[in-house]
Design a protein around this motif. Structure first.
Motif, PDB file in Angstrom:
ATOM      1  N   ASP A  19       1.062  -1.245  -0.221  1.00  8.88           N
ATOM      2  CA  ASP A  19      -0.019  -0.314   0.024  1.00  8.88           C
ATOM      3  C   ASP A  19       0.810   1.110   0.189  1.00  8.88           C
ATOM      4  O   ASP A  19       0.406   2.143   0.145  1.00  8.88           O
ATOM      5  N   GLY A  80      -2.982  -7.087  -6.674  1.00  6.89           N
ATOM      6  CA  GLY A  80      -3.720  -6.730  -6.768  1.00  6.89           C
ATOM      7  C   GLY A  80      -4.468  -5.544  -6.745  1.00  6.89           C
ATOM      8  O   GLY A  80      -5.870  -5.011  -6.675  1.00  6.89           O
ATOM      9  N   GLU A  81      -3.155  -4.728  -5.990  1.00  8.08           N
ATOM     10  CA  GLU A  81      -3.572  -3.189  -5.967  1.00  8.08           C
ATOM     11  C   GLU A  81      -3.716  -2.768  -7.048  1.00  8.08           C
ATOM     12  O   GLU A  81      -4.332  -1.694  -7.121  1.00  8.08           O
ATOM     13  N   ARG A  83      -4.789  -4.277  -9.531  1.00  6.04           N
ATOM     14  CA  ARG A  83      -6.413  -3.861 -10.389  1.00  6.04           C
ATOM     15  C   ARG A  83      -7.338  -4.239  -9.833  1.00  6.04           C
ATOM     16  O   ARG A  83      -8.400  -2.834 -10.498  1.00  6.04           O
ATOM     17  N   GLU A  84      -7.268  -3.539  -8.248  1.00  8.07           N
ATOM     18  CA  GLU A  84      -7.761  -2.053  -7.855  1.00  8.07           C
ATOM     19  C   GLU A  84      -8.186  -1.404  -8.702  1.00  8.07           C
ATOM     20  O   GLU A  84      -8.893  -0.423  -7.945  1.00  8.07           O
ATOM     21  N   ALA A  85      -7.139  -0.841  -8.222  1.00  6.37           N
ATOM     22  CA  ALA A  85      -7.051   0.778  -8.973  1.00  6.37           C
ATOM     23  C   ALA A  85      -6.902   0.833  -9.684  1.00  6.37           C
ATOM     24  O   ALA A  85      -7.568   2.106  -9.955  1.00  6.37           O
ATOM     25  N   ALA A  87      -9.691  -0.180 -12.162  1.00  4.90           N
ATOM     26  CA  ALA A  87     -10.855  -0.576 -12.200  1.00  4.90           C
ATOM     27  C   ALA A  87     -11.352   0.512 -11.247  1.00  4.90           C
ATOM     28  O   ALA A  87     -12.452   1.069 -11.647  1.00  4.90           O
ATOM     29  N   ALA A  88     -10.994   0.811  -9.650  1.00  4.01           N
ATOM     30  CA  ALA A  88     -11.250   2.040  -9.574  1.00  4.01           C
ATOM     31  C   ALA A  88     -11.524   3.740 -10.462  1.00  4.01           C
ATOM     32  O   ALA A  88     -11.916   4.421 -10.607  1.00  4.01           O
ATOM     33  N   GLY A  92      -9.323  -0.454 -16.357  1.00  3.74           N
ATOM     34  CA  GLY A  92      -9.492  -2.022 -15.768  1.00  3.74           C
ATOM     35  C   GLY A  92      -8.635  -2.955 -16.784  1.00  3.74           C
ATOM     36  O   GLY A  92      -9.307  -3.570 -17.734  1.00  3.74           O
TER      37      GLY A  92
END
Length: 421
Positions: A19, A80-81, A83-85, A87-88, A92
């Motif tokens: 993070d 994983g971090e 992919r989340e960022a 998408a947000a 994506g």
């Protein structure tokens, strides 16, 4: 050390870095600058981001360059971090993550000649700079670009403490030595930028805060904290001795091999210049510059060979001055008519600029076509307060800074007498 101990240390190290905004010194400003040095990219360029970490560069490249990014890292939580960022931010569909080892890029995810841009900020040290140059070249499309950053030595006299610390971490060379390694590996150097101290702050300030708040009881954490504190102290006490530099590289065009001219090339060089221009003036200029020891710099006249081995193109750099400061004048650049608009001229200009960079020159000037020379990084010389001693359109008098660690002089250009100005 047992396998369990090694696993605990690795997990503790990664837990310190989860993070965090960055996993190496850098900034969005530096990413944009390096991207600018890469020059124009295709529509929706295909980018391979190696050692992407949580993907700060991948996100910027997708958002601002419209890139389709394949982001590679061996640590799944970082992916994983990312992919989340992605998408947000609505990216994506532009970013695909692949868990892979950058030392073993094979299989359908990494076909040869498939990426317009291979990007590696702060990660090439894992396999070694020279190995990265060798192994990643095959991934580039024709005309593709490699952007790679590397920790570099910024002093010729490092202290024993800094030398010992970096010897155990990685092999570190001066900025110019890495550029020379890139040229030897078959690349042209489009640009080099030593990253500012603020890039280190973007990495180390959040990391130092994480260290201060870490749970020291976690398995392996004592080792991870000790190693990280040593690194932070090294930067605090010896930060003027090393830094990070970004290199923007493009494989040389194999169709047009280049080399320094020799005495045996004089007649062929004269013939190319005579054929390329409407008058023999440029050919006579080269002959006059050869006879001027204050202007002529051995090794800074280059030729490109055609398919038959004959000289197809020529580029020359000679000594000029801006005020009293040394600079280089690029003139003439000539391509035999039968080889024009096929890349020979570009190849020989790139080669002679590489040669200038490797001999430690910092500034090149050219009076030429304002739609041609910017592809090499030239900008109007007036931006630096540099002007010729005669009237020319502002956009035609251009400058290229090869080493931005050297102050750019300003004033009037003083050409060798052979130029007649």
């Amino acid at each position: 050390m047992t396998d369990n101990d090694h696993a605990s240390r690795s997990e503790a190290f990664f837990s310190l870095h989860h993070d965090l905004p960055r996993q190496s010194p850098g900034s969005d400003a530096t990413t944009r600058q390096l991207l600018g040095l890469a020059g124009p990219l295709p529509h929706r360029p295909r980018v391979l981001d190696l050692g992407c970490g949580p993907g700060r560069a991948a996100l910027l490249l997708a958002a601002e360059a419209g890139a389709e990014v394949t982001a590679v890292d061996l640590h799944e939580p970082f992916l994983g971090e990312l992919r989340e960022a992605a998408a947000a931010r609505g990216l994506g569909d532009r970013i695909r993550t692949v868990r892979a080892d950058m030392a073993e890029l094979s299989g359908p995810d990494f076909p040869a000649g498939s990426f317009d841009l291979v990007w590696a900020e702060g990660s090439a040290y894992i396999i070694g700079f020279d190995t990265a140059l060798r192994d990643w070249k095959r991934l580039l499309t024709p005309g593709g670009t490699l952007v790679v950053s590397e920790c570099v030595r910024t002093t010729d006299t490092p202290t024993d403490e800094a030398r010992a610390f970096w010897k155990q971490e990685t092999s570190m060379r001066p900025v110019a030595a890495n550029a020379a390694a890139a040229v030897a590996a078959g690349y042209h150097v489009l640009g080099v930028r030593v990253q500012p101290d603020s890039d280190w702050d973007e990495y180390y300030v959040p990391l130092a805060e994480r260290v201060a708040a870490a749970d020291t009881s976690a398995p392996g954490m004592a080792w991870a904290l000790a190693a990280t504190r040593e690194e932070l102290a090294m930067r605090r006490d010896h930060g003027t001795e090393y830094g990070y530099a970004g290199y923007v590289l493009r494989p040389a065009d194999p169709r047009w091999p280049t080399r320094p001219e020799t005495a045996a090339d004089v007649a062929a060089v004269r013939a190319v210049n005579t054929a390329a221009f409407p008058t023999p003036d440029e050919a006579a200029l080269v002959d006059a510059l050869r006879a001027d020891p204050a202007a002529w710099l051995p090794g800074l006249g280059h030729v490109a060979a055609g398919p038959d081995g004959a000289v197809a193109a020529y580029a020359l750099l000679t000594r000029c001055r801006v005020g009293d400061a040394p600079a280089l004048a690029l003139a003439p650049v000539a391509t035999a008519p039968e080889h024009q608009r096929r890349g020979a001229g570009r190849a020989v200009v790139r080669a002679v600029l590489d040669a200038a960079r490797l001999r430690g020159e910092s500034l090149v000037l050219v009076l030429g076509h304002p739609e041609y020379y910017p592809r090499f990084g030239f900008v109007p010389a007036s931006r630096y307060g540099i002007r010729p001693g005669f009237d020319v359109p502002d956009e035609a008098m251009m400058a290229l800074v090869l080493d931005d660690s050297v102050p750019v002089p300003h004033g009037t250009i003083r050409y060798p007498a052979a130029f007649g100005v």
